[in-house]
Design a protein around this motif. Structure first.
Motif, PDB file in Angstrom:
ATOM      1  N   VAL A  13      10.580   7.443 -10.304  1.00 40.41           N
ATOM      2  CA  VAL A  13      11.122   8.806 -10.279  1.00 40.41           C
ATOM      3  C   VAL A  13      10.113   9.673 -11.021  1.00 40.41           C
ATOM      4  N   VAL A  14       9.620  10.712 -10.348  1.00 40.68           N
ATOM      5  CA  VAL A  14       8.557  11.515 -10.965  1.00 40.68           C
ATOM      6  C   VAL A  14       8.838  13.012 -10.822  1.00 40.68           C
ATOM      7  N   GLY A  15       8.177  13.798 -11.645  1.00 40.48           N
ATOM      8  CA  GLY A  15       8.232  15.255 -11.545  1.00 40.48           C
ATOM      9  C   GLY A  15       7.080  15.765 -10.701  1.00 40.48           C
ATOM     10  N   ALA A  16       7.076  17.082 -10.498  1.00 44.56           N
ATOM     11  CA  ALA A  16       6.071  17.694  -9.619  1.00 44.56           C
ATOM     12  C   ALA A  16       4.647  17.439 -10.109  1.00 44.56           C
ATOM     13  N   ALA A  17       4.442  17.578 -11.413  1.00 41.89           N
ATOM     14  CA  ALA A  17       3.080  17.437 -11.935  1.00 41.89           C
ATOM     15  C   ALA A  17       2.565  16.010 -11.731  1.00 41.89           C
ATOM     16  N   LYS A  23       0.819  -1.224   0.000  1.00 40.30           N
ATOM     17  CA  LYS A  23       0.000   0.000   0.000  1.00 40.30           C
ATOM     18  C   LYS A  23       0.846   1.264   0.000  1.00 40.30           C
ATOM     19  N   LEU A  24       2.132   1.135   0.279  1.00 41.20           N
ATOM     20  CA  LEU A  24       2.999   2.311   0.401  1.00 41.20           C
ATOM     21  C   LEU A  24       3.827   2.491  -0.866  1.00 41.20           C
ATOM     22  N   LYS A  25       3.696   3.667  -1.470  1.00 41.66           N
ATOM     23  CA  LYS A  25       4.465   3.977  -2.677  1.00 41.66           C
ATOM     24  C   LYS A  25       5.513   5.036  -2.343  1.00 41.66           C
ATOM     25  N   ILE A  26       6.696   4.850  -2.888  1.00 38.77           N
ATOM     26  CA  ILE A  26       7.794   5.782  -2.647  1.00 38.77           C
ATOM     27  C   ILE A  26       8.199   6.405  -3.977  1.00 38.77           C
ATOM     28  N   TYR A  27       8.153   7.737  -4.025  1.00 36.26           N
ATOM     29  CA  TYR A  27       8.515   8.445  -5.242  1.00 36.26           C
ATOM     30  C   TYR A  27       9.733   9.327  -5.008  1.00 36.26           C
ATOM     31  N   ALA A  28      10.617   9.372  -5.989  1.00 34.63           N
ATOM     32  CA  ALA A  28      11.802  10.229  -5.928  1.00 34.63           C
ATOM     33  C   ALA A  28      11.624  11.387  -6.895  1.00 34.63           C
ATOM     34  N   CYS A  29      12.050  12.574  -6.465  1.00 41.13           N
ATOM     35  CA  CYS A  29      11.885  13.795  -7.264  1.00 41.13           C
ATOM     36  C   CYS A  29      12.923  13.846  -8.385  1.00 41.13           C
ATOM     37  N   SER A  30      12.455  13.998  -9.607  1.00 38.72           N
ATOM     38  CA  SER A  30      13.356  13.952 -10.769  1.00 38.72           C
ATOM     39  C   SER A  30      14.322  15.139 -10.795  1.00 38.72           C
ATOM     40  N   THR A  31      13.858  16.314 -10.425  1.00 36.40           N
ATOM     41  CA  THR A  31      14.724  17.501 -10.449  1.00 36.40           C
ATOM     42  C   THR A  31      15.890  17.347  -9.469  1.00 36.40           C
ATOM     43  N   THR A  32      15.557  16.837  -8.269  1.00 38.53           N
ATOM     44  CA  THR A  32      16.606  16.640  -7.269  1.00 38.53           C
ATOM     45  C   THR A  32      17.613  15.598  -7.745  1.00 38.53           C
TER      46      THR A  32
END
Lengths: 136, 76
Positions: A116-120, A89-98
């Motif tokens: 890895v995802v962006g803000a939008a 149930k837990l999803k972990i996303y990393a910020c692409s810009t960082t």
């Protein structure tokens, strides 16, 4: 089921632990739970990273927190997160810009990062959350 | 009460007792009774909230000295 989204912008122990506690507890309660690691929060997802420091204002409590963790009275943030991941149930996303400005590649990050995802993209995933928190 | 599994989470703070219980429930079978031992004063209420959220049944909560004995029936 309710949904919680946390934005984690710090790699300090005193920020990671409550963030992981809330995200994992939500997941084991059957909630949808997601964490977006951005800026210094992303440092916590680097392979082999182990948080040892608390925020500078609270240094006086650093030893007692570390002792509580090493004695097992408080679980480590990674143990907490791993149990959340086990629920599915837990999803972990990393910020692409960082990722870009820190020069990190996907293979530099721990295996439990889902995407890895962006803000939008993150906002689109988080828009129907019942609880949203920014941890920094 | 017949107890199938004992989970000892004494001297662990939140979220330790709940995580230990949830882990045990994942490995348990429906109908089994788990006794959670906890000293964290937040544990009884947390366990009740969690159990009602995921559909397990808290059968009884006793306090013996400083330890809560929380009996849970695994429902699924």
């Amino acid at each position: 089921m309710p949904k919680i989204s946390l934005i984690v912008a710090s790699e300090k122990l005193d920020k990671l632990l409550p963030a992981a506690t809330l995200a994992t507890t939500a997941a084991i309660m059957g909630w949808e739970s997601e964490m977006f690691f951005t800026f210094w929060g992303l440092l916590a997802l680097k392979r082999g990273y182990e948080p040892k420091e608390v925020s500078s204002d609270y240094k006086v409590y650093e030893d007692s927190l570390r002792r509580a963790i090493s004695s097992g009275a408080i679980p480590s943030w990674l143990e907490v997160l791993e149990q959340g991941k086990k629920t599915g149930k837990l999803k972990i996303y990393a910020c692409s810009t960082t990722m870009d400005f820190l020069g990190l590649k996907v293979e530099d990050l721990v295996d439990y990062v889902d995407e890895v995802v962006g803000a939008a993209s993150f906002l689109s995933k988080a828009k129907d959350s019942d609880i949203t928190l920014f941890i920094s | 009460m017949k107890v199938d599994i004992v989970v000892d989470a004494r001297y662990k703070s939140c979220p330790g007792p709940l995580l230990a219980l949830a882990e045990a429930v994942m490995k348990a079978s429906p109908g089994q009774i788990i006794m959670l031992l906890a000293t964290d004063p937040a544990a009884p209420r947390d366990v009740k909230e969690w159990a009602s959220s995921v559909g397990h049944k808290v059968l009884n909560i006793e306090k013996v000295d400083e330890t809560y004995q929380i009996y849970l029936e695994v429902s699924r």
